[in-house]
Design a protein around this motif. Sequence first.
Motif, PDB file in Angstrom:
ATOM      1  N   THR A   1      -5.823  -1.391  -1.098  1.00 54.71           N
ATOM      2  CA  THR A   1      -4.625  -1.522  -1.921  1.00 54.71           C
ATOM      3  C   THR A   1      -4.942  -2.286  -3.210  1.00 54.71           C
ATOM      4  O   THR A   1      -4.216  -2.162  -4.198  1.00 54.71           O
ATOM      5  CB  THR A   1      -3.494  -2.240  -1.169  1.00 54.71           C
ATOM      6  OG1 THR A   1      -3.993  -3.447  -0.578  1.00 54.71           O
ATOM      7  CG2 THR A   1      -2.912  -1.356  -0.070  1.00 54.71           C
TER       8      THR A   1
ATOM      9  N   ALA B   1      -5.068  -0.216  -6.378  1.00 50.35           N
ATOM     10  CA  ALA B   1      -3.863   0.310  -7.016  1.00 50.35           C
ATOM     11  C   ALA B   1      -3.657  -0.318  -8.388  1.00 50.35           C
ATOM     12  O   ALA B   1      -2.945   0.239  -9.224  1.00 50.35           O
ATOM     13  CB  ALA B   1      -2.642   0.055  -6.132  1.00 50.35           C
TER      14      ALA B   1
ATOM     15  N   ARG C   1       1.321   4.140  -5.788  1.00 51.63           N
ATOM     16  CA  ARG C   1       0.875   2.991  -6.575  1.00 51.63           C
ATOM     17  C   ARG C   1       1.858   1.812  -6.571  1.00 51.63           C
ATOM     18  O   ARG C   1       1.461   0.675  -6.301  1.00 51.63           O
ATOM     19  CB  ARG C   1       0.551   3.413  -8.009  1.00 51.63           C
ATOM     20  CG  ARG C   1      -0.196   2.309  -8.768  1.00 51.63           C
ATOM     21  CD  ARG C   1      -0.485   2.688 -10.212  1.00 51.63           C
ATOM     22  NE  ARG C   1      -1.312   3.856 -10.364  1.00 51.63           N
ATOM     23  CZ  ARG C   1      -2.642   3.851 -10.310  1.00 51.63           C
ATOM     24  NH1 ARG C   1      -3.283   2.717 -10.094  1.00 51.63           N
ATOM     25  NH2 ARG C   1      -3.327   4.978 -10.471  1.00 51.63           N
TER      26      ARG C   1
ATOM     27  N   CYS D   1       1.904  -0.392  -3.198  1.00 52.42           N
ATOM     28  CA  CYS D   1       0.773  -1.207  -2.746  1.00 52.42           C
ATOM     29  C   CYS D   1       0.982  -2.708  -2.934  1.00 52.42           C
ATOM     30  O   CYS D   1       0.726  -3.490  -2.008  1.00 52.42           O
ATOM     31  CB  CYS D   1      -0.513  -0.743  -3.427  1.00 52.42           C
ATOM     32  SG  CYS D   1      -1.103   0.859  -2.809  1.00 52.42           S
TER      33      CYS D   1
ATOM     34  N   PHE E   1      -3.555   7.308  -6.774  1.00 52.84           N
ATOM     35  CA  PHE E   1      -2.436   6.459  -6.369  1.00 52.84           C
ATOM     36  C   PHE E   1      -1.099   6.957  -6.914  1.00 52.84           C
ATOM     37  O   PHE E   1      -0.051   6.658  -6.341  1.00 52.84           O
ATOM     38  CB  PHE E   1      -2.681   5.019  -6.822  1.00 52.84           C
ATOM     39  CG  PHE E   1      -3.690   4.284  -5.989  1.00 52.84           C
ATOM     40  CD1 PHE E   1      -3.307   3.541  -4.883  1.00 52.84           C
ATOM     41  CD2 PHE E   1      -5.041   4.334  -6.309  1.00 52.84           C
ATOM     42  CE1 PHE E   1      -4.236   2.867  -4.105  1.00 52.84           C
ATOM     43  CE2 PHE E   1      -5.983   3.661  -5.548  1.00 52.84           C
ATOM     44  CZ  PHE E   1      -5.579   2.921  -4.436  1.00 52.84           C
ATOM     45  N   ASP E   2      -1.131   7.685  -7.993  1.00 49.83           N
ATOM     46  CA  ASP E   2       0.120   8.203  -8.560  1.00 49.83           C
ATOM     47  C   ASP E   2       0.517   9.540  -7.954  1.00 49.83           C
ATOM     48  O   ASP E   2       1.703   9.882  -7.936  1.00 49.83           O
ATOM     49  CB  ASP E   2      -0.020   8.351 -10.079  1.00 49.83           C
ATOM     50  CG  ASP E   2      -0.255   7.016 -10.766  1.00 49.83           C
ATOM     51  OD1 ASP E   2       0.550   6.094 -10.543  1.00 49.83           O
ATOM     52  OD2 ASP E   2      -1.252   6.897 -11.498  1.00 49.83           O
TER      53      ASP E   2
END
Length: 291
Positions: free
Chosen positions: A98, A101, A184, A187, A209-210
């Motif tokens: 994470t 992110a 994102r 996280c 992440f997006d």
Amino acid sequence: MEAPRSRRVGILGYGQLGQFLAQQLLARGPPLGLTLAWVWARDGASLGGLPPALRLPDLGLLPSTGVDLVVEVAHPCVAQEHGEDILGHADFMLGSPTALADPETERRLREAATRGGHTLYIPRGALWGCGDIARMDQEGTLAALKVTMTKSPQSFRAQGWLRERVAAAVASGTRTVLYEGPLRPLCPLAPNNVNTMAAAAVAAPGLGFDGVTACLVADPSVPDWHVVEVEVTSVGDKGRCLSVTSIRRNPAGPAAVTGSATLGSFWSSLQVTPPFLSWLRPWDRSGFLGL
């Protein structure tokens, strides 16, 4: 022929997962060419059960320990604060992806790995089908990826506004969707709870992440399970496409952050670091373990 040198491993974090890995390294590591060099924890008092020789009191001492691989199983802030320095001296297995992110953290860690000639590894953890996801992404056939994680409300270590949603779920005693949307922004709100989702984003950089969809659910009817549902959709023609859904039910202690089967997954990943099997992306010196 000269036997290969044992690979010295340092552990960051001494919670449930850190303790398990330390025990495995001490009991089973030597025949596998793995030696526990030291353990460090943000709360040094938690290391009281370890022999003094295995306690690292200050991460500034890391360069003098001759460590080959550092395994982080503490919190993403550790990688954000110390990851660059670690990669200057050793390979780094990031158990809290994470942290990636944050685009600036990802950039700094990638650049540090290149400068230091070391490798940043991301273990698969609780992500089932990680290798298939990565292969589809590489081939350009991955259209969508959704990860739904369902846990007891007491298992969440939420931050910010998500903490209020978890408290409301506890009070209601009913199944509650805490979040659904791009991964994102989730996280930093649940950094200890959605590392499986973060691993999926790293496995599929085409979505990242997006592009990966995250769904986080609090459900009091599963007090001792962590349920991870992964939905993969391929590129299709005229509405016809490959769709695969897997559901992983991982036993977990009451209010536990990490499920019991995930412990074994991390140990498996640790065993396949070089000089054993690894899967690498030469273009960014990052890799997944234990695929």
